[in-house]
Design a protein around this motif. Sequence first.
Motif, PDB file in Angstrom:
ATOM      1  N   ASP A 199       1.855   4.725  -2.513  1.00 59.23           N
ATOM      2  CA  ASP A 199       1.682   5.577  -3.686  1.00 59.23           C
ATOM      3  C   ASP A 199       3.027   6.251  -3.897  1.00 59.23           C
ATOM      4  OD1 ASP A 199       1.016   7.396  -5.618  1.00 59.23           O
ATOM      5  OD2 ASP A 199      -0.248   8.619  -4.334  1.00 59.23           O
ATOM      6  N   PHE A 200       3.684   5.927  -4.989  1.00 58.60           N
ATOM      7  CA  PHE A 200       5.026   6.439  -5.210  1.00 58.60           C
ATOM      8  C   PHE A 200       5.056   7.946  -5.460  1.00 58.60           C
ATOM      9  CE2 PHE A 200       5.809   1.936  -5.846  1.00 58.60           C
ATOM     10  CZ  PHE A 200       6.986   1.787  -5.136  1.00 58.60           C
ATOM     11  N   PHE A 211      -3.831   3.408  -2.743  1.00 58.11           N
ATOM     12  CA  PHE A 211      -3.040   2.888  -3.850  1.00 58.11           C
ATOM     13  C   PHE A 211      -2.426   1.555  -3.443  1.00 58.11           C
ATOM     14  CE2 PHE A 211      -3.328   7.302  -4.802  1.00 58.11           C
ATOM     15  CZ  PHE A 211      -3.269   7.387  -6.181  1.00 58.11           C
ATOM     16  N   SER A 214       0.430  -1.028  -4.952  1.00 54.13           N
ATOM     17  CA  SER A 214       1.482  -1.134  -5.956  1.00 54.13           C
ATOM     18  C   SER A 214       2.063  -2.537  -5.935  1.00 54.13           C
ATOM     19  CB  SER A 214       2.597  -0.123  -5.670  1.00 54.13           C
ATOM     20  OG  SER A 214       2.088   1.185  -5.752  1.00 54.13           O
ATOM     21  N   ASP A 264       3.237  -2.501 -11.492  1.00 58.92           N
ATOM     22  CA  ASP A 264       1.891  -2.037 -11.817  1.00 58.92           C
ATOM     23  C   ASP A 264       1.269  -1.485 -10.543  1.00 58.92           C
ATOM     24  OD1 ASP A 264      -0.364  -1.561 -13.322  1.00 58.92           O
ATOM     25  OD2 ASP A 264      -0.727  -3.659 -13.849  1.00 58.92           O
ATOM     26  N   SER A 265       0.197  -0.745 -10.693  1.00 60.11           N
ATOM     27  CA  SER A 265      -0.501  -0.237  -9.514  1.00 60.11           C
ATOM     28  C   SER A 265      -1.986  -0.125  -9.812  1.00 60.11           C
ATOM     29  CB  SER A 265       0.066   1.116  -9.079  1.00 60.11           C
ATOM     30  OG  SER A 265      -0.087   2.057 -10.108  1.00 60.11           O
ATOM     31  N   LYS A 302      12.144   2.769  -8.205  1.00 60.66           N
ATOM     32  CA  LYS A 302      11.454   3.814  -7.447  1.00 60.66           C
ATOM     33  C   LYS A 302      11.913   3.740  -6.002  1.00 60.66           C
ATOM     34  CE  LYS A 302       8.424   4.965 -10.710  1.00 60.66           C
ATOM     35  NZ  LYS A 302       8.256   6.251 -11.273  1.00 60.66           N
ATOM     36  N   THR A 333       0.874  -1.177   0.000  1.00 62.07           N
ATOM     37  CA  THR A 333       0.000   0.000   0.000  1.00 62.07           C
ATOM     38  C   THR A 333       0.908   1.221   0.000  1.00 62.07           C
ATOM     39  OG1 THR A 333      -0.132  -0.088   2.402  1.00 62.07           O
ATOM     40  CG2 THR A 333      -1.941  -1.089   1.184  1.00 62.07           C
ATOM     41  N   VAL A 344       5.270  -4.453  -6.658  1.00 61.96           N
ATOM     42  CA  VAL A 344       6.676  -4.051  -6.715  1.00 61.96           C
ATOM     43  C   VAL A 344       7.567  -5.284  -6.768  1.00 61.96           C
ATOM     44  CG1 VAL A 344       8.491  -2.842  -5.427  1.00 61.96           C
ATOM     45  CG2 VAL A 344       6.157  -1.975  -5.387  1.00 61.96           C
ATOM     46  N   LEU A 355       8.620  -0.723  -9.816  1.00 62.75           N
ATOM     47  CA  LEU A 355       7.164  -0.637  -9.859  1.00 62.75           C
ATOM     48  C   LEU A 355       6.678  -1.387 -11.093  1.00 62.75           C
ATOM     49  CD1 LEU A 355       4.456   0.471  -8.845  1.00 62.75           C
ATOM     50  CD2 LEU A 355       4.916   2.529 -10.177  1.00 62.75           C
ATOM     51  N   LYS A 377      11.027  -1.156 -16.759  1.00 60.59           N
ATOM     52  CA  LYS A 377      10.510  -0.472 -15.571  1.00 60.59           C
ATOM     53  C   LYS A 377      11.649   0.229 -14.849  1.00 60.59           C
ATOM     54  CE  LYS A 377       6.465  -2.477 -16.170  1.00 60.59           C
ATOM     55  NZ  LYS A 377       5.250  -1.807 -16.481  1.00 60.59           N
TER      56      LYS A 377
END
Length: 187
Positions: free
Chosen positions: A41-42, A63, A65, A80-81, A125, A39, A67, A78, A122
């Motif tokens: 949000d980048f 959000f 994600s 997908d989210s 992050k 959980t 990872v 990352l 990708k």
Amino acid sequence: YDTDKIKNLNLDVIVNVDFNKIEGKLFSAAKYGIWQLMTVDFSSDRRGPSGFWEVLLQQENIFISLVQQCPNRTTGILIDSAVFNREWSMVQTTRIAFEGAVSLLLKNFKNLADGTLHLSNKSLKPIQEYQYPSLGNVLQYIIKFNVQLGTKIFEKLGSIIFGLRQEKWSLFLGKGSFLEADLSGYK
């Protein structure tokens, strides 16, 4: 855990469903590494208990994600989210988000099997440090929770006594049918 035994299984992906620290050769034990649903949000600077900050700050969404974990634990790739609606409590918010995140995981398994997921494209992050709530944050959450609980009880009584119904709806968008996806090729 015995990393050599795991490596001999020739796994495509290891999914980390725990929050324990993973170290060493386990990162190279699966062809596509270790994946984890988080959980986070980048685009924000906050990470903490699932659903807590979203409910406390009355954010509209949570959000999730997917990872690929990196050995240094300060960065991740990352994959997908997805975004889910916030509910009235952190438990409800987390439950709904992680139930929905299963489709995110299945979608990316399918893309991996189809050859349409390319992890090399990708970018890394930074993963924010886990931010523990202060006592003031917890007290604030408890007050908001109890107000919302009172509202829920009032709504339920209104429904039972007067036949009132709270109007709510959700919209789900997707492509393809993850319920009919063939998972037999996954290890």
